[in-house]
Each structure stands twice: as C-alpha cells, then as structure tokens.
Write a protein that holds these residues in place. Structure first.
Motif, PDB file in Angstrom:
ATOM      1  N   SER A  51      -0.989  -9.355   5.690  1.00 27.24           N
ATOM      2  CA  SER A  51      -1.877  -8.281   5.411  1.00 27.24           C
ATOM      3  C   SER A  51      -2.161  -8.655   3.685  1.00 27.24           C
ATOM      4  CB  SER A  51      -1.000  -6.969   5.067  1.00 27.24           C
ATOM      5  OG  SER A  51      -1.569  -5.836   4.458  1.00 27.24           O
ATOM      6  N   ILE A  52      -1.646  -9.000   2.989  1.00 28.91           N
ATOM      7  CA  ILE A  52      -1.699  -9.331   1.504  1.00 28.91           C
ATOM      8  C   ILE A  52      -2.603 -10.430   1.352  1.00 28.91           C
ATOM      9  CG2 ILE A  52      -0.770 -10.331  -0.699  1.00 28.91           C
ATOM     10  CD1 ILE A  52       1.681  -9.234  -0.015  1.00 28.91           C
ATOM     11  N   LEU A  55      -6.130  -8.654   2.311  1.00 33.50           N
ATOM     12  CA  LEU A  55      -6.625  -8.077   1.304  1.00 33.50           C
ATOM     13  C   LEU A  55      -7.291  -8.942   0.015  1.00 33.50           C
ATOM     14  CD1 LEU A  55      -3.867  -5.237   1.077  1.00 33.50           C
ATOM     15  CD2 LEU A  55      -6.364  -4.939   1.852  1.00 33.50           C
ATOM     16  N   LEU A  58     -10.638 -10.148   0.891  1.00 33.69           N
ATOM     17  CA  LEU A  58     -11.713  -9.196   0.762  1.00 33.69           C
ATOM     18  C   LEU A  58     -11.827  -8.846  -0.574  1.00 33.69           C
ATOM     19  CD1 LEU A  58     -10.236  -6.940   3.688  1.00 33.69           C
ATOM     20  CD2 LEU A  58     -12.381  -8.144   3.776  1.00 33.69           C
ATOM     21  N   ASP A  59     -10.817  -8.784  -1.407  1.00 29.36           N
ATOM     22  CA  ASP A  59     -11.010  -8.302  -2.627  1.00 29.36           C
ATOM     23  C   ASP A  59     -11.849  -9.670  -3.519  1.00 29.36           C
ATOM     24  OD1 ASP A  59      -9.487  -6.313  -2.572  1.00 29.36           O
ATOM     25  OD2 ASP A  59      -7.869  -6.898  -3.310  1.00 29.36           O
ATOM     26  N   TYR A 114      -1.478  -4.230  -3.586  1.00 29.51           N
ATOM     27  CA  TYR A 114      -1.211  -5.361  -2.357  1.00 29.51           C
ATOM     28  C   TYR A 114       0.401  -4.544  -1.842  1.00 29.51           C
ATOM     29  CZ  TYR A 114      -4.908  -8.161  -4.329  1.00 29.51           C
ATOM     30  OH  TYR A 114      -5.864  -8.441  -4.745  1.00 29.51           O
ATOM     31  N   ARG A 117       0.976  -0.223   3.442  1.00 29.18           N
ATOM     32  CA  ARG A 117      -0.158   0.582   3.391  1.00 29.18           C
ATOM     33  C   ARG A 117      -0.175   2.019   3.016  1.00 29.18           C
ATOM     34  NH1 ARG A 117      -3.973   0.420   7.599  1.00 29.18           N
ATOM     35  NH2 ARG A 117      -2.927  -1.365   8.577  1.00 29.18           N
ATOM     36  N   ARG A 120       0.004   2.240  -1.050  1.00 34.78           N
ATOM     37  CA  ARG A 120      -1.261   1.550  -1.999  1.00 34.78           C
ATOM     38  C   ARG A 120      -2.134   2.565  -2.439  1.00 34.78           C
ATOM     39  NH1 ARG A 120      -1.401  -2.858   2.327  1.00 34.78           N
ATOM     40  NH2 ARG A 120      -3.069  -1.808   3.398  1.00 34.78           N
ATOM     41  N   ARG A 169     -11.978  -2.760   1.745  1.00 35.47           N
ATOM     42  CA  ARG A 169     -10.619  -2.189   2.217  1.00 35.47           C
ATOM     43  C   ARG A 169     -10.509  -1.085   3.107  1.00 35.47           C
ATOM     44  NH1 ARG A 169      -5.967  -2.844  -1.701  1.00 35.47           N
ATOM     45  NH2 ARG A 169      -6.138  -4.663  -2.747  1.00 35.47           N
ATOM     46  N   TYR A 172     -11.012  -2.383   6.338  1.00 35.48           N
ATOM     47  CA  TYR A 172      -9.985  -3.264   6.791  1.00 35.48           C
ATOM     48  C   TYR A 172      -8.729  -2.484   7.264  1.00 35.48           C
ATOM     49  CZ  TYR A 172      -5.300  -5.680   6.155  1.00 35.48           C
ATOM     50  OH  TYR A 172      -4.200  -6.203   6.591  1.00 35.48           O
ATOM     51  N   GLU A 173      -8.739  -1.181   6.467  1.00 28.95           N
ATOM     52  CA  GLU A 173      -7.510  -0.435   6.851  1.00 28.95           C
ATOM     53  C   GLU A 173      -7.804   0.444   8.177  1.00 28.95           C
ATOM     54  OE1 GLU A 173      -4.772  -0.016   5.246  1.00 28.95           O
ATOM     55  OE2 GLU A 173      -5.284  -0.579   2.985  1.00 28.95           O
TER      56      GLU A 173
END
Length: 508
Positions: A51-52, A55, A58-59, A114, A117, A120, A169, A172-173
C-alpha cells in the motif's frame, strides 16, 4: 543501584511458581512473536508495504503531472512555446522534480499520509504538505542562487499538484477497496462484552463501516446473546484467541472494570492481535489509545504496551555489545576491585545473589561481595531497623558492609559483574531491577506485571531517586518503563545513570 540485602547464594529455597497467566514464562515479552513472526502480522506488514509503495508511486506521478500542468498553463498564458510532455524534462523542471519528489515523500510520511487507510488525513493535509515542500524548494533555490524565471510557477504547481495527487489517491482508495471486497477480504473480529451492549456495537459497526467489512467470528461473554456465536467466557479469552486467531478484538468498556479491560488487552497483545475499545469512560487506557474514525462506533485502537520485533533485536544486540565493552575495557578495574576485596576482608570476591527475573523465575545475579561472610545470617536481627517501605529491605548504615564494600556501593561498582548475567540472557542493561527472594515474597498481585521483561542493571529507579523512593513509587516507574519502552529510552536511561552514580544520589 539497588537493595543490597538478600539471602545467601547457597541457601536452599524453592523457586517461585510462575504466574499462570504469563504467555511465555522465563522469556521477555518483547522477544515474542508479537508483530514479527505471527501469520497475521506478516500478512499485515506485506499489505502495508504494498500500500505504501503504491501511494508513493501515485504521489510522485501526481507531483510530476501537477508540475507539467503548471508548465502547460504557463506556456498557454505566455505563448512562449509548445505544450508537449517534453516540457517537464527540460533542464530546469527536471531538476525541480528530482529534488522535490524525495522531499515530498518525506514530508508526506512525517504528516501521516502513508498511515493505515482509516488513519490517513484528507486532501487538506496534502495541500499543507505541498506548501511545506514548496517552501523548502524555494529556500534551497534561493540559497544556491538559482534564477526563478517566473514567480507564479511554484504556487501554481502546488495547487495543481494537490488536485492531481488528491484525485489519484481517491481513485486508489476506491479501486483497492472494491478489489478487496470483491476478493472477499474482511477483517475477522471477536467482540468482548455482555448483553445489549454487544448488539448495539455490532449494529453500529455494520451500518457505518467505511473501509473493509467485518466478519464477526463470535463473542466472548458471560452468557449467550441472540444472534451471536458464544466462544466462551472472559476467563477463557486466551484459549479462544489461540483457536480462532481473529484480526481484531473489540471490547465494550462499559461492561468491565478497568482491571478486566487491562487483562483483556494484555492477553490479546500477547498473541499479536490488534485491540480496539468502544469506550465508556476510561483514563487509564486512552493514553495508549488512538482514535480510529469512520467505524460507526467511537473506537480507540490500543497499542501494545511494549515494542517488539526488530526493536527487541536491536536491544539485544545493544546489550551484548555494551556488556562486551564493559568486560574488556573494564578488566583492569575488575582486577583492582578483586584485590581490594581480598586485602580488606578475605573470602570470595564475588557474591551470587538470588533474585527473581523474567517470568517470575529465580536466577543468580553476580555481584562483587560488599558484606562480611556471615551477613545473610544476621539479616533477621536487623528487620526491625529496616528503613525502606513495602517489599524492600534497606539500611543506610548497615553494620555488615565492609570498608571496601561501602566504597563500591557508593559508586555502584559492585553491580559491574552483572554484565555476565546480561550475556547469559538473564538480565538486560536496562529494565526493572530484580528483587531478592525476601522482597519478592512481599509483593502484591498488581506489582507482578514488572516481570514481563528482563530485569536490568539500571533503570528508571536509578535515575529517579533510587533508594529515596517508596516501593510503590518504584513499581510505578517500572510500569512507566514498560508502557513507553523503546531502544532510545534505554539509551537515555544509561546516559542519565552515569551522573546519577557519580553524584551518589540515593545509593547506600
């Protein structure tokens, strides 16, 4: 460093019976499988790592896209050139991205972007972090003499990047959550409580769960509740958790007193199972709690009372290296102390002091001898002049202490041989001080949690007043150590022990 009076090493006494509720008798709880080797924690770590990584990717992509769109916007306004993707890879913008991307990742990580879920922060935190990144980039550019050709590009990039990163983000979520739901991934949970409160808790968790759904494995309750599978009473919680291996335990605080809540939390953490509390009113546990939003019920996640896993391995390595240094570098001092003891009072140089260690098990703690040879047999006659409170025996001017022994005690030099116990895994450099058998037998039940970890050569006792504190105060210091333990706390305690020993504060 600690009380000096104890039964002789050769006195024959039965070893104390280990606490039956202890998960790993004779072993430091920090060395357990908790969050290191258990199946659930390993899968959790893998999922968190993926997951990290997603992210972060994506960032970086959102940041690059934001800078590109800001450049495009500038080109459209100024009409100075094309608006192709190549804009981003010109010499100036390419250097900005190489510098801004790692800074963005670090700032995001520091701000909790990060985290899990449920924990965040939202889009507002993203914008705030990008403003910090922009200020860092601007300060670095001005400090290195970089020529910013336009003053509007940085704030435009911040705003556009906040939008692009936020959108990526959010996508993605949503996508990852749908994939996990479609795959049937759910969090297996055991509810602990009684009666109607369990029904209300399940209803609120089911109706307002914003993340993964819960699979309610069953309940731990004093009696059956309609609509639930009864797994057993609270007294059998450890066995229940071992059999069903849930991902979480959620308990209703209103159904238990604080002592029972603490027992439930401790039993779950021993098995590496996350604990969340649906609170009524508690001050004792919320200092270890962290609010988890979006759960329907106001749940607080209760962290394990001590860190485990790699921190423990670092601590053990630190103990071994430190002990080896004391043994090698301090060898000339050992020889001088041994010679002084022989010349002063004859007899053996070392004294094996029977103490109670981890798991409430007896071990022999090695010390330089500081008393006359028949000192243990004289202790009963001195009980009436004991100057300590509770389960401690201390006399400031003990007539049994030799001249050399008094000097050794003043500077805690008699404790140096305990590095041998550290090497043998019977002690640690830092931890709760081990008690003599006589003191241990006077303990109350609430004192015994201090035996969950290895005893130490030094600890909060030594830097917080040492012999000048009451026994209950000393036990509270042990609990403070257990609740807040980290390798850096150990380093801090060792650093503060040195001036405490030199000043001879509370030592006798």
């Amino acid at each position: 460093m600690s009380g000096k009076l104890s039964p002789p090493a050769e006195t024959s006494r039965p070893s104390p019976t280990p606490n039956p509720t202890q998960a790993t008798p004779g072993r430091d709880v920090r060395a357990s499988r908790l969050y290191l080797l258990s199946r659930g924690p390993i899968l959790s770590v893998v999922r968190r790592a993926l997951s990290i990584a997603a992210l972060i990717a994506l960032d970086v992509a959102g940041l690059a896209l934001g800078i590109y769109l800001a450049l495009v916007l500038r080109e459209l306004i100024t009409g100075d050139g094309d608006v192709l993707w190549g804009l981003l890879w010109r010499e100036g913008p390419a250097e900005w991205l190489k510098f801004a991307a790692p800074i963005t990742i670090l700032v995001f990580a520091q701000s909790g972007l990060y985290r899990q879920r449920e924990l965040r922060p939202g889009a507002g935190r993203i914008l705030a972090c990008l403003i910090v990144v922009a200020l860092i980039v601007l300060a670095f550019g001005l400090g290195t003499g970089y020529d910013f050709t336009t003053s509007g590009l940085i704030p435009t990039s911040v705003l556009v990047s906040a939008v692009t990163i936020g959108l990526l983000r959010a996508a993605y979520e949503s996508a990852s959550l749908e994939v996990m739901r479609a795959a049937g991934i759910r969090r297996r949970v055991v509810l602990v409580g009684a009666g109607e409160s369990l029904v209300r808790l399940k209803t609120s968790l089911t109706s307002a769960r914003s993340g993964l759904g819960y699979e309610f494995v069953g309940i731990v309750a004093p009696e059956p509740v309609p609509g639930f599978r009864l797994l057993g009473p609270q007294s059998e919680l450890a066995l229940v958790l071992d059999q069903v291996r849930p991902d979480e335990v959620i308990l209703t605080e209103a159904d238990f007193d604080e002592r029972t809540v603490l027992e439930v939390v401790e039993q779950a953490h021993r098995q590496g199972i996350k604990v969340r509390l649906a609170p009524d009113t508690t001050e004792l546990l919320l200092q270890r709690g962290e609010y988890v939003p979006g759960q329907g019920a106001p749940l607080f996640e209760l962290r394990p009372p001590v860190l485990t896993g790699w921190d423990w391995l670092v601590k053990r390595g630190f103990d071994l290296v430190g002990s080896a240094l004391v043994l090698v570098v301090g060898l000339p001092l050992w020889v001088l102390i041994a010679l002084a003891i022989k010349l002063d009072s004859g007899g053996p140089v070392f004294f094996v002091d029977r103490r109670i260690g981890v798991g409430e098990r007896e071990f022999g703690m090695l010390k330089f001898r500081t008393m006359i040879l028949d000192a243990p047999s004289l202790q009963p006659a001195l009980e009436g002049v004991n100057e300590a409170e509770g389960a401690l025996f201390k006399i400031r001017d003990d007539p049994r202490v030799t001249r050399v022994g008094r000097f050794l005690r003043r500077f805690s030099l008699d404790e140096i041989p305990q590095v041998v116990n550290v090497v043998k895994s019977e002690m640690s450099l830092v931890g709760p001080r081990p008690l003599p058998l006589r003191d241990y037998e006077l303990l109350e039940d609430w004192h015994r949690a201090r035996y969950r970890v290895l005893p130490g050569m030094t600890g909060l006792w030594q830097i917080s007043g040492r012999s000048g504190l009451s026994f209950d105060d000393l036990v509270r210091l042990d609990f403070t150590y257990l609740e807040n333990w980290s390798i850096w706390l150990d380093v801090t305690i060792i650093a503060k022990t040195i001036p405490a020993v030199i000043s001879r504060r509370g030592a006798y």
